[in-house]
Design an enzyme around this catalytic site. Structure first.
Site, mmCIF file in Angstrom:
data_model
loop_
_atom_site.group_PDB
_atom_site.id
_atom_site.type_symbol
_atom_site.label_atom_id
_atom_site.label_comp_id
_atom_site.label_asym_id
_atom_site.label_seq_id
_atom_site.Cartn_x
_atom_site.Cartn_y
_atom_site.Cartn_z
ATOM 1 N N ASP A 111 0.837 -1.198 0.000
ATOM 2 C CA ASP A 111 0.000 0.000 0.000
ATOM 3 C C ASP A 111 0.871 1.247 0.000
ATOM 4 O O ASP A 111 1.979 1.211 0.538
ATOM 5 C CB ASP A 111 -0.818 0.041 1.299
ATOM 6 C CG ASP A 111 -2.239 -0.442 1.129
ATOM 7 O OD1 ASP A 111 -2.553 -1.000 0.075
ATOM 8 O OD2 ASP A 111 -3.033 -0.261 2.065
ATOM 9 N N TYR B 54 1.908 4.769 1.733
ATOM 10 C CA TYR B 54 1.815 5.254 3.115
ATOM 11 C C TYR B 54 0.487 5.988 3.293
ATOM 12 O O TYR B 54 0.033 6.701 2.404
ATOM 13 C CB TYR B 54 2.960 6.219 3.422
ATOM 14 C CG TYR B 54 4.341 5.610 3.397
ATOM 15 C CD1 TYR B 54 4.670 4.534 4.227
ATOM 16 C CD2 TYR B 54 5.331 6.132 2.565
ATOM 17 C CE1 TYR B 54 5.951 3.996 4.218
ATOM 18 C CE2 TYR B 54 6.619 5.602 2.559
ATOM 19 C CZ TYR B 54 6.920 4.525 3.385
ATOM 20 O OH TYR B 54 8.193 3.991 3.383
ATOM 21 N N PHE C 87 7.851 2.825 -0.702
ATOM 22 C CA PHE C 87 8.828 3.046 0.374
ATOM 23 C C PHE C 87 9.364 4.475 0.443
ATOM 24 O O PHE C 87 10.051 4.836 1.387
ATOM 25 C CB PHE C 87 10.006 2.056 0.282
ATOM 26 C CG PHE C 87 9.621 0.634 0.527
ATOM 27 C CD1 PHE C 87 9.281 0.191 1.796
ATOM 28 C CD2 PHE C 87 9.572 -0.287 -0.522
ATOM 29 C CE1 PHE C 87 8.906 -1.132 2.025
ATOM 30 C CE2 PHE C 87 9.200 -1.605 -0.309
ATOM 31 C CZ PHE C 87 8.865 -2.029 0.973
ATOM 32 N N HIS D 199 10.497 -8.723 5.046
ATOM 33 C CA HIS D 199 10.153 -7.326 4.804
ATOM 34 C C HIS D 199 10.997 -6.423 5.708
ATOM 35 O O HIS D 199 11.367 -6.814 6.816
ATOM 36 C CB HIS D 199 8.659 -7.126 5.101
ATOM 37 C CG HIS D 199 8.092 -5.843 4.615
ATOM 38 N ND1 HIS D 199 8.195 -4.669 5.331
ATOM 39 C CD2 HIS D 199 7.412 -5.531 3.478
ATOM 40 C CE1 HIS D 199 7.601 -3.693 4.659
ATOM 41 N NE2 HIS D 199 7.113 -4.192 3.529
#
Length: 220
Positions: A65, A67, A78, A187
């Site tokens: 997704d 942020y 990211f 992750h």
């Protein structure tokens, strides 16, 4: 449907834009932007593509997704705008680069400099409602980003795919591993980084592979 996206991508994805699911998705997203606070800003939804032409793609990083905090999402997975505090996952990415390549942690978290070098920073879902993670999942974005990955896998060679976490790894099952390099690990989230993200050396491994194929390395 006339989608405002870089011409090289529009050429490769034009069939997707005409499919019924994309019309339904576009209607949903438009209504959400009118009624809710949604991130990223509308003009930044396709930033991953606008910063990185199809022909230039050498590396793909798959996020989930955008942020969902105020001002954070900028259309690159990211990444955050320079004036925004770096989220924990991004801090951990930079820590691994520092450990792997000896590069200092940068002063901000804007990853557009990666994107302009050929790193496609692709979230599976390109929009999200404020403070509501997952709110735009299963509305059609995943179909679209699967099509993006398949186009890259089918039409290009020697691309490095970085799949961090179970979600990205499942999404990457369609990649043709006979002609691309797929690197997988935990992750970078603080909840999982200690379980295999730290020490994965994905950044040096990516550059070693690109160099072995006669391709330019990424300045991480």
């Amino acid at each position: 449907m006339d989608v405002k996206i870089a011409p090289s991508w529009k050429n490769h994805l034009k069939d997707e834009f005409d499919k019924p699911y994309f019309k339904t998705l576009a209607d949903f997203v438009k209504a959400e932007y009118q009624a809710q606070t949604v991130y990223p800003p509308g003009k930044e939804i396709f930033n991953a593509f606008n910063y990185c032409d199809f022909d230039k793609v050498r590396v793909v990083i798959i996020g989930q997704d955008p942020y969902h905090g105020a001002g954070q999402a900028n259309g690159l997975c990211f990444s955050v705008h320079p004036q925004i505090k770096m989220p924990p996952s991004l801090v951990n990415i930079f820590k691994e680069i520092q450990q792997d390549l000896g590069k200092p942690i940068p002063p901000h978290g804007d990853l557009s400099r990666w994107a302009t070098q050929g790193v496609l920073l692709l979230n599976a879902t390109l929009t999200v409602r404020a403070s509501s993670p997952g709110s735009h999942q299963n509305k059609g974005w995943e179909n679209f980003t699967d099509a993006v990955i398949k186009q890259i896998s089918d039409l290009k060679e020697n691309v490095v795919f970085l799949l961090w976490g179970a979600y990205a790894q499942k999404k990457g099952e369609i990649i043709d591993r006979s002609k691309h390099l797929v690197l997988m690990s935990a992750h970078p989230s603080p909840f999982s980084a200690d379980r295999g993200f730290f020490g994965n050396q994905h950044f040096s491994k990516t550059n070693d592979y690109l160099k072995s194929k006669g391709l330019k390395e990424i300045d991480w």
